[in-house]
Enzyme design. Structure first.
Site, PDB file in Angstrom:
ATOM      1  N   ARG A   6     -11.361  15.907 -54.384  1.00  0.00           N
ATOM      2  CA  ARG A   6     -12.490  16.625 -54.973  1.00  0.00           C
ATOM      3  C   ARG A   6     -13.424  17.144 -53.882  1.00  0.00           C
ATOM      4  O   ARG A   6     -14.080  18.171 -54.046  1.00  0.00           O
ATOM      5  CB  ARG A   6     -13.250  15.753 -55.961  1.00  0.00           C
ATOM      6  CG  ARG A   6     -13.916  14.536 -55.412  1.00  0.00           C
ATOM      7  CD  ARG A   6     -14.714  13.772 -56.473  1.00  0.00           C
ATOM      8  NE  ARG A   6     -15.898  14.510 -56.912  1.00  0.00           N
ATOM      9  CZ  ARG A   6     -15.995  15.181 -58.034  1.00  0.00           C
ATOM     10  NH1 ARG A   6     -14.979  15.268 -58.863  1.00  0.00           N
ATOM     11  NH2 ARG A   6     -17.110  15.813 -58.348  1.00  0.00           N
ATOM     12  N   SER A  56     -12.402  18.277 -51.033  1.00  0.00           N
ATOM     13  CA  SER A  56     -11.765  19.442 -50.404  1.00  0.00           C
ATOM     14  C   SER A  56     -12.303  20.744 -50.979  1.00  0.00           C
ATOM     15  O   SER A  56     -12.261  21.793 -50.319  1.00  0.00           O
ATOM     16  CB  SER A  56     -10.252  19.398 -50.610  1.00  0.00           C
ATOM     17  OG  SER A  56      -9.677  18.223 -50.094  1.00  0.00           O
ATOM     18  N   GLY A 104      -2.186  38.556 -58.600  1.00  0.00           N
ATOM     19  CA  GLY A 104      -1.918  39.690 -59.471  1.00  0.00           C
ATOM     20  C   GLY A 104      -0.492  39.726 -59.970  1.00  0.00           C
ATOM     21  O   GLY A 104       0.208  38.704 -59.983  1.00  0.00           O
ATOM     22  N   ASP A 105      -0.043  40.920 -60.350  1.00  0.00           N
ATOM     23  CA  ASP A 105       1.279  41.021 -60.969  1.00  0.00           C
ATOM     24  C   ASP A 105       2.408  40.648 -60.024  1.00  0.00           C
ATOM     25  O   ASP A 105       3.421  40.077 -60.443  1.00  0.00           O
ATOM     26  CB  ASP A 105       1.493  42.420 -61.552  1.00  0.00           C
ATOM     27  CG  ASP A 105       1.194  43.528 -60.552  1.00  0.00           C
ATOM     28  OD1 ASP A 105       0.910  43.220 -59.375  1.00  0.00           O
ATOM     29  OD2 ASP A 105       1.243  44.705 -60.941  1.00  0.00           O
ATOM     30  N   ASP A 119      -8.541  44.560 -59.198  1.00  0.00           N
ATOM     31  CA  ASP A 119      -8.062  45.773 -59.864  1.00  0.00           C
ATOM     32  C   ASP A 119      -8.115  45.699 -61.388  1.00  0.00           C
ATOM     33  O   ASP A 119      -8.040  46.730 -62.057  1.00  0.00           O
ATOM     34  CB  ASP A 119      -6.624  46.074 -59.439  1.00  0.00           C
ATOM     35  CG  ASP A 119      -6.500  46.384 -57.957  1.00  0.00           C
ATOM     36  OD1 ASP A 119      -7.511  46.813 -57.362  1.00  0.00           O
ATOM     37  OD2 ASP A 119      -5.409  46.190 -57.394  1.00  0.00           O
ATOM     38  N   ARG A 135     -26.267  57.673 -53.928  1.00  0.00           N
ATOM     39  CA  ARG A 135     -27.097  58.601 -54.698  1.00  0.00           C
ATOM     40  C   ARG A 135     -28.425  58.860 -53.984  1.00  0.00           C
ATOM     41  O   ARG A 135     -28.927  59.996 -53.980  1.00  0.00           O
ATOM     42  CB  ARG A 135     -27.348  58.066 -56.106  1.00  0.00           C
ATOM     43  CG  ARG A 135     -28.120  59.032 -56.994  1.00  0.00           C
ATOM     44  CD  ARG A 135     -28.154  58.577 -58.438  1.00  0.00           C
ATOM     45  NE  ARG A 135     -26.821  58.536 -59.033  1.00  0.00           N
ATOM     46  CZ  ARG A 135     -26.153  59.608 -59.437  1.00  0.00           C
ATOM     47  NH1 ARG A 135     -26.694  60.819 -59.295  1.00  0.00           N
ATOM     48  NH2 ARG A 135     -24.960  59.488 -59.983  1.00  0.00           N
ATOM     49  N   GLY A 140     -23.836  56.199 -62.941  1.00  0.00           N
ATOM     50  CA  GLY A 140     -24.252  57.535 -63.349  1.00  0.00           C
ATOM     51  C   GLY A 140     -23.535  58.660 -62.631  1.00  0.00           C
ATOM     52  O   GLY A 140     -24.106  59.739 -62.432  1.00  0.00           O
ATOM     53  N   GLU A 196      -8.393  55.212 -55.820  1.00  0.00           N
ATOM     54  CA  GLU A 196      -7.617  55.320 -54.587  1.00  0.00           C
ATOM     55  C   GLU A 196      -6.191  55.828 -54.840  1.00  0.00           C
ATOM     56  O   GLU A 196      -5.663  55.739 -55.942  1.00  0.00           O
ATOM     57  CB  GLU A 196      -7.543  53.956 -53.896  1.00  0.00           C
ATOM     58  CG  GLU A 196      -6.797  52.900 -54.700  1.00  0.00           C
ATOM     59  CD  GLU A 196      -6.708  51.570 -53.986  1.00  0.00           C
ATOM     60  OE1 GLU A 196      -6.950  51.524 -52.771  1.00  0.00           O
ATOM     61  OE2 GLU A 196      -6.384  50.568 -54.649  1.00  0.00           O
TER      62      GLU A 196
END
Length: 321
Positions: free
Chosen positions: A55, A57, A103-104, A129, A156, A187, A224
């Site tokens: 615990r 760690s 992820g996948d 992602d 902006r 925005g 991207e």
């Protein structure tokens, strides 16, 4: 009966992974299990970089970005002989089950271990992602969203001061959730998403019409891999005679202190993954849908389930322009 489990993080890092590791470790220990950390993902598994965790760690890691276990790409894992050796290493430590956070691509590794060697694995979705099926949100997405929105806000300010058009490239690969959400919150005047065909000419004409109407500056959010944003900036500037600059947020979106949402999500998913293994449910992946924790067959998550494109969000953004 499961007595020892291991946990690893694989693929690109995401804020909140440490919270998930902590959730796995402490909930497993509370049930009397031994827990082992595998350093540097599947690469570390193949090279036997395995250490027992306590615990302590995982003390003071919930607020840290990245993953303290480390991560690495390991294309060699596609080799069946490599996967067989990995299972042998796990069993040599007496490890009965594995939690994979990623992820996948990481899910695919867990799927193969389950299918080929009957080794119980549970996947936890960890990627900025937000492109993993079977869950509304992945660990790290909300933090990356806040990072992207902050960057847009800063752009902006300077774009307004200099009457400049700014293009901001946002991560996401083939999923534009991060781009669309950040653009709405920031925005942005224009959104270019990977799920729809990129019409460069139409984008430039829209900007031309806006400038004719007196618009002083604009921000274009683009996912991207769709184009060279610096080249696009040069083309827009040449066509509309308005200073245009591109900013690539890049890996800054993966770093930073995880937000409260990702810390809580990671903790909940880590505990839930352990509960699934204790129930003998290997070969599943964890998700959150309508605020409720759920699990799906990891094979279905990879092969059959598809995330829905935020088409309604994109349509809404056009009404807000």
């Amino acid at each position: 009966m499961i007595k020892k489990i291991a946990v690893l993080t694989s693929g690109g890092d995401a804020p909140g992974m440490n919270a998930a590791i902590r959730g796995v470790v402490r909930s497993a220990l509370s049930e009397g299990l031994e827990v082992y950390g595998i350093y540097e993902g599947y690469y570390g598994l193949y090279h036997n970089k395995i250490q027992q965790l306590t615990r302590y760690s995982v003390s003071d890691i919930i607020n840290r970005g990245g993953t303290f276990l480390g991560s690495a790409r390991f294309p060699e894992f596609k080799d069946p002989a490599v996967r067989e050796k990995c299972v042998e290493i796990l069993r040599s430590h007496g490890i009965d089950a594995l939690v994979v956070i990623g992820g996948d691509g990481s899910y695919m590794g867990a799927k193969l271990l389950t299918e080929e060697h009957d080794f119980p694995c549970v996947g936890i979705p960890g990627t900025i992602d937000n492109d993993v099926a079977g869950t509304d949100y992945t660990i790290g997405y909300q933090t990356a969203l806040e990072t992207a929105v902050e960057a847009i806000d800063r752009l902006r300010d300077t774009s307004s001061s200099h009457k400049r058009i700014s293009i901001v490239e946002i991560m996401g690969r083939h999923c534009s959730d991060l781009t669309i959400s950040a653009a709405i919150a920031g925005g942005c005047e224009y959104i270019v998403a990977s799920e729809i065909e990129f019409n460069r000419e139409e984008l430039i004409k829209q900007i031309e019409r806006a400038i004719i109407k007196g618009k002083r500056h604009a921000i274009i959010a683009i996912t991207e891999l769709l184009c060279d944003v610096n080249e696009l900036a040069r083309e827009i500037e040449a066509r509309v005679k308005h200073e245009t600059r591109a900013t690539i947020l890049g890996h800054i979106q993966r770093g930073g202190t995880p937000c409260a949402f990702d810390r809580i999500l990671g903790s909940r998913m880590g505990v839930y993954a352990v509960d699934l293994l204790l129930q003998g449910k290997g070969g599943y992946c964890v998700g959150i849908q309508n605020e409720q924790l759920v699990h799906h067959d990891i094979i279905d998550a990879i092969n059959n389930m598809r995330r829905e494109f935020k088409a309604d969000w994109l349509a809404m953004s056009k009404r807000l322009d």
